[in-house]
Design a protein around this motif. Structure first.
Motif, PDB file in Angstrom:
ATOM      1  N   SER A  53     -12.674  13.146 -11.569  1.00  0.00           N
ATOM      2  CA  SER A  53     -13.536  12.137 -12.164  1.00  0.00           C
ATOM      3  C   SER A  53     -12.757  11.282 -13.166  1.00  0.00           C
ATOM      4  CB  SER A  53     -14.717  12.831 -12.838  1.00  0.00           C
ATOM      5  OG  SER A  53     -15.651  11.886 -13.253  1.00  0.00           O
ATOM      6  N   LEU A  54     -11.856  11.914 -13.907  1.00  0.00           N
ATOM      7  CA  LEU A  54     -11.026  11.188 -14.878  1.00  0.00           C
ATOM      8  C   LEU A  54     -10.123  10.182 -14.182  1.00  0.00           C
ATOM      9  CD1 LEU A  54      -9.754  13.821 -17.471  1.00  0.00           C
ATOM     10  CD2 LEU A  54     -10.971  11.704 -17.979  1.00  0.00           C
ATOM     11  N   PHE A  55      -9.557  10.603 -13.046  1.00  0.00           N
ATOM     12  CA  PHE A  55      -8.535   9.768 -12.382  1.00  0.00           C
ATOM     13  C   PHE A  55      -9.107   9.021 -11.188  1.00  0.00           C
ATOM     14  CE2 PHE A  55      -5.991  13.037 -14.535  1.00  0.00           C
ATOM     15  CZ  PHE A  55      -5.126  12.222 -15.237  1.00  0.00           C
ATOM     16  N   LYS A  56     -10.464   8.918 -11.089  1.00  0.00           N
ATOM     17  CA  LYS A  56     -11.030   8.408  -9.843  1.00  0.00           C
ATOM     18  C   LYS A  56     -10.584   6.987  -9.513  1.00  0.00           C
ATOM     19  CE  LYS A  56     -15.585   7.380 -11.869  1.00  0.00           C
ATOM     20  NZ  LYS A  56     -15.505   8.108 -13.153  1.00  0.00           N
ATOM     21  N   ASN A  57     -10.288   6.174 -10.527  1.00  0.00           N
ATOM     22  CA  ASN A  57      -9.865   4.798 -10.243  1.00  0.00           C
ATOM     23  C   ASN A  57      -8.389   4.721  -9.857  1.00  0.00           C
ATOM     24  OD1 ASN A  57     -12.432   3.924 -10.911  1.00  0.00           O
ATOM     25  ND2 ASN A  57     -11.892   3.863 -13.099  1.00  0.00           N
ATOM     26  N   LYS A  58      -7.652   5.785 -10.146  1.00  0.00           N
ATOM     27  CA  LYS A  58      -6.206   5.770  -9.845  1.00  0.00           C
ATOM     28  C   LYS A  58      -5.900   6.351  -8.474  1.00  0.00           C
ATOM     29  CE  LYS A  58      -4.814   4.581 -14.111  1.00  0.00           C
ATOM     30  NZ  LYS A  58      -6.079   3.815 -14.312  1.00  0.00           N
ATOM     31  N   ILE A  59      -6.893   6.998  -7.849  1.00  0.00           N
ATOM     32  CA  ILE A  59      -6.625   7.634  -6.563  1.00  0.00           C
ATOM     33  C   ILE A  59      -6.809   6.609  -5.448  1.00  0.00           C
ATOM     34  CG2 ILE A  59      -7.432   9.380  -4.944  1.00  0.00           C
ATOM     35  CD1 ILE A  59      -8.222  11.043  -7.412  1.00  0.00           C
ATOM     36  N   HIS A  60      -5.755   6.452  -4.667  1.00  0.00           N
ATOM     37  CA  HIS A  60      -5.818   5.515  -3.552  1.00  0.00           C
ATOM     38  C   HIS A  60      -6.768   6.073  -2.489  1.00  0.00           C
ATOM     39  CE1 HIS A  60      -4.505   2.902  -0.328  1.00  0.00           C
ATOM     40  NE2 HIS A  60      -3.909   2.153  -1.238  1.00  0.00           N
ATOM     41  N   PRO A  61      -7.702   5.250  -1.971  1.00  0.00           N
ATOM     42  CA  PRO A  61      -8.702   5.791  -1.037  1.00  0.00           C
ATOM     43  C   PRO A  61      -8.082   6.460   0.198  1.00  0.00           C
ATOM     44  CG  PRO A  61      -9.058   3.439  -1.456  1.00  0.00           C
ATOM     45  CD  PRO A  61      -7.901   3.851  -2.291  1.00  0.00           C
ATOM     46  N   ARG A  62      -6.906   6.013   0.600  1.00  0.00           N
ATOM     47  CA  ARG A  62      -6.313   6.576   1.823  1.00  0.00           C
ATOM     48  C   ARG A  62      -5.770   7.982   1.619  1.00  0.00           C
ATOM     49  NH1 ARG A  62      -3.851   2.403   5.977  1.00  0.00           N
ATOM     50  NH2 ARG A  62      -5.735   1.166   6.130  1.00  0.00           N
ATOM     51  N   ILE A  63      -5.444   8.325   0.390  1.00  0.00           N
ATOM     52  CA  ILE A  63      -4.879   9.663   0.174  1.00  0.00           C
ATOM     53  C   ILE A  63      -5.816  10.486  -0.705  1.00  0.00           C
ATOM     54  CG2 ILE A  63      -2.444   9.144   0.549  1.00  0.00           C
ATOM     55  CD1 ILE A  63      -2.368   8.947  -2.651  1.00  0.00           C
ATOM     56  N   ARG A  64      -7.127  10.248  -0.511  1.00  0.00           N
ATOM     57  CA  ARG A  64      -8.105  11.029  -1.270  1.00  0.00           C
ATOM     58  C   ARG A  64      -7.910  12.531  -1.070  1.00  0.00           C
ATOM     59  NH1 ARG A  64     -11.450   8.249   1.638  1.00  0.00           N
ATOM     60  NH2 ARG A  64     -12.448  10.100   2.477  1.00  0.00           N
ATOM     61  N   ILE A  65      -7.939  12.937   0.218  1.00  0.00           N
ATOM     62  CA  ILE A  65      -7.953  14.376   0.506  1.00  0.00           C
ATOM     63  C   ILE A  65      -6.693  15.072  -0.010  1.00  0.00           C
ATOM     64  CG2 ILE A  65      -8.219  16.105   2.332  1.00  0.00           C
ATOM     65  CD1 ILE A  65     -10.751  14.497   1.835  1.00  0.00           C
ATOM     66  N   PRO A  66      -5.471  14.506   0.246  1.00  0.00           N
ATOM     67  CA  PRO A  66      -4.284  15.160  -0.330  1.00  0.00           C
ATOM     68  C   PRO A  66      -4.367  15.268  -1.853  1.00  0.00           C
ATOM     69  CG  PRO A  66      -3.614  13.529   1.265  1.00  0.00           C
ATOM     70  CD  PRO A  66      -5.098  13.405   1.137  1.00  0.00           C
ATOM     71  N   ASP A 124       0.817  -1.212   0.000  1.00  0.00           N
ATOM     72  CA  ASP A 124       0.000   0.000   0.000  1.00  0.00           C
ATOM     73  C   ASP A 124       0.848   1.258   0.000  1.00  0.00           C
ATOM     74  OD1 ASP A 124      -2.501  -0.783  -0.269  1.00  0.00           O
ATOM     75  OD2 ASP A 124      -3.186  -0.273   1.754  1.00  0.00           O
ATOM     76  N   ILE A 125       1.836   1.247   0.890  1.00  0.00           N
ATOM     77  CA  ILE A 125       2.680   2.441   1.024  1.00  0.00           C
ATOM     78  C   ILE A 125       3.379   2.739  -0.289  1.00  0.00           C
ATOM     79  CG2 ILE A 125       4.755   3.363   2.151  1.00  0.00           C
ATOM     80  CD1 ILE A 125       3.839   1.966   4.673  1.00  0.00           C
ATOM     81  N   MET A 126       3.877   1.689  -0.926  1.00  0.00           N
ATOM     82  CA  MET A 126       4.587   1.908  -2.184  1.00  0.00           C
ATOM     83  C   MET A 126       3.664   2.519  -3.243  1.00  0.00           C
ATOM     84  SD  MET A 126       7.583   1.416  -1.665  1.00  0.00           S
ATOM     85  CE  MET A 126       8.249   1.658  -3.312  1.00  0.00           C
ATOM     86  N   THR A 127       2.443   1.961  -3.365  1.00  0.00           N
ATOM     87  CA  THR A 127       1.530   2.528  -4.369  1.00  0.00           C
ATOM     88  C   THR A 127       1.202   3.970  -4.025  1.00  0.00           C
ATOM     89  OG1 THR A 127      -0.130   1.300  -3.159  1.00  0.00           O
ATOM     90  CG2 THR A 127       0.303   0.588  -5.428  1.00  0.00           C
ATOM     91  N   ILE A 128       0.981   4.242  -2.731  1.00  0.00           N
ATOM     92  CA  ILE A 128       0.648   5.621  -2.338  1.00  0.00           C
ATOM     93  C   ILE A 128       1.786   6.555  -2.726  1.00  0.00           C
ATOM     94  CG2 ILE A 128       0.337   7.147  -0.353  1.00  0.00           C
ATOM     95  CD1 ILE A 128      -1.296   4.942   0.940  1.00  0.00           C
ATOM     96  N   ILE A 129       3.016   6.135  -2.403  1.00  0.00           N
ATOM     97  CA  ILE A 129       4.168   6.992  -2.705  1.00  0.00           C
ATOM     98  C   ILE A 129       4.260   7.243  -4.204  1.00  0.00           C
ATOM     99  CG2 ILE A 129       6.706   7.079  -2.751  1.00  0.00           C
ATOM    100  CD1 ILE A 129       6.651   5.603  -0.073  1.00  0.00           C
ATOM    101  N   ILE A 130       4.148   6.186  -4.974  1.00  0.00           N
ATOM    102  CA  ILE A 130       4.302   6.344  -6.424  1.00  0.00           C
ATOM    103  C   ILE A 130       3.207   7.226  -6.987  1.00  0.00           C
ATOM    104  CG2 ILE A 130       4.225   5.102  -8.634  1.00  0.00           C
ATOM    105  CD1 ILE A 130       5.585   2.763  -7.106  1.00  0.00           C
ATOM    106  N   ARG A 131       1.956   6.984  -6.558  1.00  0.00           N
ATOM    107  CA  ARG A 131       0.858   7.772  -7.122  1.00  0.00           C
ATOM    108  C   ARG A 131       0.954   9.238  -6.727  1.00  0.00           C
ATOM    109  NH1 ARG A 131      -4.241   3.575  -6.807  1.00  0.00           N
ATOM    110  NH2 ARG A 131      -3.306   2.109  -8.251  1.00  0.00           N
ATOM    111  N   LEU A 132       1.313   9.480  -5.457  1.00  0.00           N
ATOM    112  CA  LEU A 132       1.439  10.883  -5.026  1.00  0.00           C
ATOM    113  C   LEU A 132       2.536  11.587  -5.806  1.00  0.00           C
ATOM    114  CD1 LEU A 132       0.954  11.412  -1.200  1.00  0.00           C
ATOM    115  CD2 LEU A 132      -0.273  12.429  -3.099  1.00  0.00           C
ATOM    116  N   THR A 133       3.669  10.860  -5.992  1.00  0.00           N
ATOM    117  CA  THR A 133       4.778  11.466  -6.724  1.00  0.00           C
ATOM    118  C   THR A 133       4.358  11.810  -8.145  1.00  0.00           C
ATOM    119  OG1 THR A 133       6.160   9.961  -5.487  1.00  0.00           O
ATOM    120  CG2 THR A 133       7.234  11.201  -7.224  1.00  0.00           C
TER     121      THR A 133
END
Lengths: 298, 207
Positions: free
Chosen positions: B60-73, A3-12
């Motif tokens: 809406s375009l990226f809704k499937n790529k957003i991890h639920p835990r970091i929605r707000i950021p 999970d952490i890895m995916t979060i890091i990559i996606r945020l980056t």
């Protein structure tokens, strides 16, 4: 862990995308922004001098920009002015260094052209190169000297001072004998309807025509603005009448704005401060320029 | 949750049923602080409309790529990007209004209404529906700001859009001060609620 890895990559990745979008917008808009700012300043400057940019500026009127700096050498402080030399677009710039007691320290030719001198970082870099090692400079303010047929006609000073909440930025035009030609409020955050009235004609035009002797002791009176004076300040009567009325009120204090005494007083004191300090500084600079025989176009 | 409303219903929903200011009671800071004139309302409304639409569509375009835990950021990042874009564009091409509104444009990042719509709507719905929801919310916000601005400008400065309509008379200067914003917003909210109550009663009688 996965999970952490995916979060890091996606945020980056999303940060990189956001950065790309913002960067692209900045590059596209930055030129237009600079252009706007310069145009606006130019318009206000000529407006204060009594010219209308849209109608064209007489060819003999020229504006010369002076930049004042504070120079630190070790723990010694001194003042420096970047002034244009020679005539017209072909002339260069020179940096005149003056000690705090008003005596000449040195003159350093600065290699910069008239277009890039307006850009703060380019200008600072060029001055530092000219001054040599071991010195730091801090930009203080900018003065414009207007000339017509090589005679000084006016000074344009930009300055800021504290208002009711935050700084008020103004541009002030002075005649060569430091009589006030005009005042323009560039930026302010005073209360709408109260302090914000400082940018209205009936307040800021009160400063016009005040002599240097009067400005030195200028105060704010908390009495209502007389009707005839207000008409004249708003420009609702003919020019000759305005001149007559202004003659009557020439040596009077500034009439405070209703409900905005603090803003009125801060503008008055700000204008007073800018004028007094400038009169002192330009005196020193002129003496040095004369003494050292520096060829300046103003 | 599939959305069964048509595009126009989504827009109307944003302006009336779920008006951000009067019905959802979100983004009260700008509603109270900046709504001193109609022009301010229009300018801020346009900026919010732009940011809301673009953010909704992006999420809406990226809704499937957003991890639920970091929605707000992720939402904040999206909003911040679009706010920066409109800030730069306005500074470059609309210097006049920008000199008055500049400070507030940057504050749009923190407007609750935009994050709320992303969380409630855009992250679940299709791009098309999100676009129209964004338009509706933006227009609703603009309408609310303009209504408040109209009352405050008319009563406080005696002008509408800068034109003097009361012949130079300023009825109540109090209305342009921040505290009056609370009164105006409160009274308007009461008015909206009153209309809704009357409407429901009429419906009951009719049926």
């Amino acid at each position: 862990m996965k999970d952490i890895m995916t979060i890091i990559i996606r945020l980056t990745v999303s940060c990189l995308m956001a950065g790309a979008v913002m960067g692209a917008t900045f590059i596209i808009t930055s030129d237009a922004k600079k252009q706007n700012k310069y145009k606006n300043e130019q318009k206000v400057s000529y407006g204060l001098l009594g010219y209308d940019v849209s109608k064209g500026i007489p060819a003999e009127v020229k504006l010369h920009e002076l930049f004042r700096y504070v120079v630190t050498t070790g723990d010694e402080l001194s003042v420096g002015y970047l002034v244009p030399t020679g005539h017209g677009e072909h002339g260069g710039f020179t940096f005149i260094s003056i000690s705090l007691d008003g005596s000449f320290i040195g003159q350093y030719p600065v290699d910069i052209d008239h277009a890039s001198v307006r850009d703060e970082s380019d200008r600072d870099q060029a001055i530092l190169t000219a001054l040599g090692k071991g010195k730091t400079i801090r930009y203080a303010d900018q003065t414009v000297i207007a000339t017509a047929n090589d005679q000084r006609t006016a000074y344009l000073l930009s300055g800021k001072f504290p208002g009711f909440k935050t700084f008020i930025h103004v541009m002030l035009a002075l005649e060569p004998d430091f009589t006030i030609l005009g005042l323009e409020i560039m930026e302010h955050e005073e209360d709408p309807g109260l302090g914000a009235e400082i940018k209205e004609d009936y307040f800021k035009n009160q400063f016009i025509g005040k002599s240097f002797a009067a400005v030195k002791y200028l105060e704010v009176d908390k009495v209502p603005l007389p009707d005839d004076y207000r008409q004249a300040l708003d420009g609702k009567i003919s020019k000759e009448e305005v001149a007559l009325v202004q003659q009557n009120y020439k040596d009077k204090n500034i009439y405070a704005l209703t409900g905005a005494t603090i803003s009125s007083v801060s503008v008055t004191n700000g204008v007073k401060g800018i004028t007094k300090k400038f009169a002192y500084r330009i005196g020193i600079l002129d003496a040095v320029i004369q003494e050292q025989n520096i060829a300046v176009p103003f | 949750m599939a959305n069964d409303k048509s595009n126009m219903q989504l827009v109307a929903n944003g302006i009336l049923n779920e008006n951000p200011i009067f019905r959802l009671v979100l983004s009260m800071c700008p509603a109270v602080g900046i709504s001193t004139t109609v022009m301010n309302g229009i300018m801020l409304g346009l900026a919010v409309l732009f940011v809301q639409v673009f953010s909704s569509v992006t999420i809406s375009l990226f809704k499937n790529k957003i991890h639920p835990r970091i929605r707000i950021p992720s939402y904040t990042l999206t909003i911040a990007t679009w706010v920066t874009v409109i800030d730069l564009v306005m500074a470059a091409y609309m210097p006049g209004p920008y000199s008055q509104m500049g400070v507030f444009i940057k504050l749009i990042v923190a407007f609750a209404i935009i994050t709320m719509r992303l969380e409630m709507f855009a992250c679940k719905e299709s791009v098309n529906a999100s676009f129209w929801d964004g338009v509706g919310m933006g227009l609703g916000f603009m309408a609310g700001m303009m209504a408040i601005g109209l009352v405050r400008e008319l009563l406080g400065l005696g002008t509408i859009l800068g034109f003097e309509v009361l012949g130079g008379v300023r009825p109540l200067l109090f209305f342009v001060l921040p505290c009056a914003g609370f009164f105006v917003v409160g009274l308007m909210m009461a008015f909206f609620n009153y209309i809704e109550i009357r409407y429901r009663k009429l419906k009951q009688v009719a049926s």
